[in-house]
Design an enzyme around this catalytic site. Structure first.
Site, PDB file in Angstrom:
ATOM      1  N   GLU A  34     -45.039  -9.424 -24.841  1.00 33.37           N
ATOM      2  CA  GLU A  34     -44.887  -8.001 -24.255  1.00 33.37           C
ATOM      3  C   GLU A  34     -45.403  -7.778 -22.798  1.00 33.37           C
ATOM      4  OE1 GLU A  34     -42.438  -6.152 -25.369  1.00 33.37           O
ATOM      5  OE2 GLU A  34     -41.766  -7.253 -26.755  1.00 33.37           O
ATOM      6  N   THR A  40     -40.746  -7.478 -15.982  1.00 30.67           N
ATOM      7  CA  THR A  40     -40.461  -8.868 -15.572  1.00 30.67           C
ATOM      8  C   THR A  40     -39.343  -9.450 -16.204  1.00 30.67           C
ATOM      9  OG1 THR A  40     -42.874  -9.220 -15.116  1.00 30.67           O
ATOM     10  CG2 THR A  40     -41.517 -11.333 -15.319  1.00 30.67           C
ATOM     11  N   TYR A  79     -48.221  -7.965 -10.529  1.00 29.85           N
ATOM     12  CA  TYR A  79     -48.755  -7.134 -11.138  1.00 29.85           C
ATOM     13  C   TYR A  79     -50.051  -7.615 -11.945  1.00 29.85           C
ATOM     14  CZ  TYR A  79     -45.115  -3.596 -10.263  1.00 29.85           C
ATOM     15  OH  TYR A  79     -44.283  -2.953  -9.860  1.00 29.85           O
ATOM     16  N   TYR A 117     -44.883   1.887 -24.162  1.00 29.52           N
ATOM     17  CA  TYR A 117     -43.743   0.917 -24.648  1.00 29.52           C
ATOM     18  C   TYR A 117     -44.224  -0.140 -25.472  1.00 29.52           C
ATOM     19  CZ  TYR A 117     -41.053  -3.191 -24.682  1.00 29.52           C
ATOM     20  OH  TYR A 117     -40.498  -4.075 -25.296  1.00 29.52           O
ATOM     21  N   ASP A 135     -37.898   1.483 -22.919  1.00 31.60           N
ATOM     22  CA  ASP A 135     -37.901   0.680 -21.689  1.00 31.60           C
ATOM     23  C   ASP A 135     -36.956   0.940 -20.691  1.00 31.60           C
ATOM     24  OD1 ASP A 135     -35.740  -0.572 -23.011  1.00 31.60           O
ATOM     25  OD2 ASP A 135     -36.684  -2.538 -22.217  1.00 31.60           O
ATOM     26  N   CYS A 189     -24.797  -2.827 -21.436  1.00 31.46           N
ATOM     27  CA  CYS A 189     -24.817  -1.671 -20.979  1.00 31.46           C
ATOM     28  C   CYS A 189     -25.802  -1.512 -19.605  1.00 31.46           C
ATOM     29  CB  CYS A 189     -25.450  -0.376 -21.555  1.00 31.46           C
ATOM     30  SG  CYS A 189     -25.088   1.294 -21.101  1.00 31.46           S
ATOM     31  N   CYS A 195     -17.940  -1.566 -19.639  1.00 32.39           N
ATOM     32  CA  CYS A 195     -17.530  -0.549 -20.472  1.00 32.39           C
ATOM     33  C   CYS A 195     -16.285  -0.779 -21.073  1.00 32.39           C
ATOM     34  CB  CYS A 195     -17.042   0.781 -19.709  1.00 32.39           C
ATOM     35  SG  CYS A 195     -18.813   1.486 -18.916  1.00 32.39           S
ATOM     36  N   CYS A 198     -16.944  -2.107 -24.789  1.00 39.83           N
ATOM     37  CA  CYS A 198     -17.959  -1.419 -25.182  1.00 39.83           C
ATOM     38  C   CYS A 198     -17.450  -0.723 -26.647  1.00 39.83           C
ATOM     39  CB  CYS A 198     -18.586  -0.275 -24.429  1.00 39.83           C
ATOM     40  SG  CYS A 198     -20.124   0.599 -25.036  1.00 39.83           S
ATOM     41  N   CYS A 204     -19.855   7.788 -25.693  1.00 36.30           N
ATOM     42  CA  CYS A 204     -20.421   7.776 -24.368  1.00 36.30           C
ATOM     43  C   CYS A 204     -19.830   8.689 -23.663  1.00 36.30           C
ATOM     44  CB  CYS A 204     -20.628   6.550 -23.809  1.00 36.30           C
ATOM     45  SG  CYS A 204     -21.578   6.219 -22.138  1.00 36.30           S
TER      46      CYS A 204
END
Length: 360
Positions: A34, A40, A79, A117, A135, A189, A195, A198, A204
């Site tokens: 995680e 990433t 990072y 998160y 996220d 998505c 779509c 979907c 939606c």
DNA sequence: AAATCGGGGCC
DNA sequence: GGCCCAGATTT
């Protein structure tokens, strides 16, 4: 919305990617994965994950190593505060918690580098805690589904999304729901959504308004700042002088050659005024063209100068005068753009940076 | 709330 | 070139 969770699970069953960190209940491995996957892409982080698990199989191995080793393994992932925090977190869990991993999201938040998160991910995946993983994928799905137009950076917006998702989450396996929603955002998505196929067309908001492009509202982003770096490679034999970068700038804790930063790209003669007198008598034997390297908020323009010292000169005295140290570049944590130009493992020599046709 | 922190893949 | 990625921390 009716049956959202079960319809999502139906989709997930057919599209779930088997991933090494997904098929384990080992808290150490899940935690490492995680952290690596923050901001990433999976394809980019996977090789580093495998290397991490191989090099540090248990929390004890990570806790007992040095920050430098962790940064070295992190090289190329970006990072770098994640690497430093991961190391601090390992020490916290090993020494303060006796090697026992937290079990709740609240307890996970006390570990360095674990934010909202990651705490939600770990608690829901490992212990079925009912807490949504917010996220980038989830923000995209949720804002489109519910037609949430407010900026997702706003905490009120996040609280609203969290509340809506809590109502959709099943009690029996929230972790599975979280992974399914993220996978759906990642594969279906996506920024350019599929779509036409979907399962949530009739629910939606964005699809019903033919408006998927306006969700999520990510606000306005700032322009890049240009910076001009002049690196001076002071080399003798196979060693180059390096200095560890300090706080409050990019690449904290990583190493770099002697750096002169200016408002524009400069030639050697313009640079000399800023140099330690011990360098002024030398002339660089190589001057490269400029290299461009883009970060989130900065565009770096880099020029390399190369000073090759002969054997009669005292590298250690020069290092001392410049407050630097002599290293083999292949053995220390370097910013990836520098490693790319300093290391030529196949020849054992230092590569000449390529010129790029930039106007500056 | 806004700024800062990497690097890479995709269009 | 712009966009975005299984975000966190500091200011």
């Amino acid at each position: 919305m009716r049956n959202f969770s079960s319809r999502l699970q139906t989709w997930y069953k057919d599209h779930r990617r088997p991933l090494p960190f997904r098929d384990t209940q080992d808290p150490y491995r899940t935690w490492i994965a995680e952290i690596i996957l923050q901001q990433t892409r999976i394809a980019q982080g996977l090789p580093h994950y495998e290397r991490f698990i191989k090099t540090f199989p248990k929390i004890q191995d990570l806790a007992l190593t040095s920050e430098k080793e962790v940064l070295y393994l992190w090289q190329g992932l970006g990072y770098y505060s994640r690497a430093r925090n991961l190391h601090k977190g390992a020490r916290y869990i090993f020494y303060e918690l006796g090697g026992k991993f937290p079990k709740t999201a609240q307890a996970w938040r006390r570990v360095c580098g674990v934010g909202p998160y990651t705490a939600a991910a770990l608690a829901s995946f490992l212990h079925r805690e009912k807490v949504p993983t917010l996220d980038g994928n989830v923000f995209r799905v949720a804002t489109r589904l519910f037609g949430i137009a407010e900026p997702i950076a706003r905490s009120s917006t996040r609280r609203r999304i969290e509340g809506l998702l809590l109502d959709l989450m099943p009690d029996d396996d929230p972790g599975e729901f979280n992974q399914a929603l993220m996978e759906f955002g990642s594969l279906h998505c996506s920024p350019r959504p599929k779509c036409v196929s979907c399962p949530f067309q009739t629910d939606c908001y964005a699809y019903l308004h033919q408006n998927t492009g306006s969700f999520p509202n990510k606000g306005i982003k700032k322009a890049l700042k240009d910076r001009f770096f002049h690196y001076i490679l002071i080399q003798q034999g196979d060693k180059i002088l390096f200095r560890k970068r300090g706080q409050k700038d990019i690449w904290q804790g990583l190493y770099e050659p002697l750096l002169v930063e200016r408002e524009k790209l400069c030639g050697w003669d313009e640079l000399k005024s800023d140099l330690n007198p011990c360098l002024r008598k030398n002339k660089p034997s190589l001057i490269s063209g400029s290299v461009r390297h883009v970060l989130t908020h900065q565009r770096l323009h880099i020029i390399f100068f190369h000073l090759s010292l002969d054997k009669t000169e005292d590298l250690n005295k020069m290092a001392s005068d410049l407050e630097m140290s002599a290293f083999l570049p292949a053995l220390i944590p370097l910013p990836i753009v520098l490693g790319r130009y300093l290391i030529r493992e196949e020849t054992g020599t230092y590569g000449r940076p390529k010129s790029s046709a930039t106007a500056g």
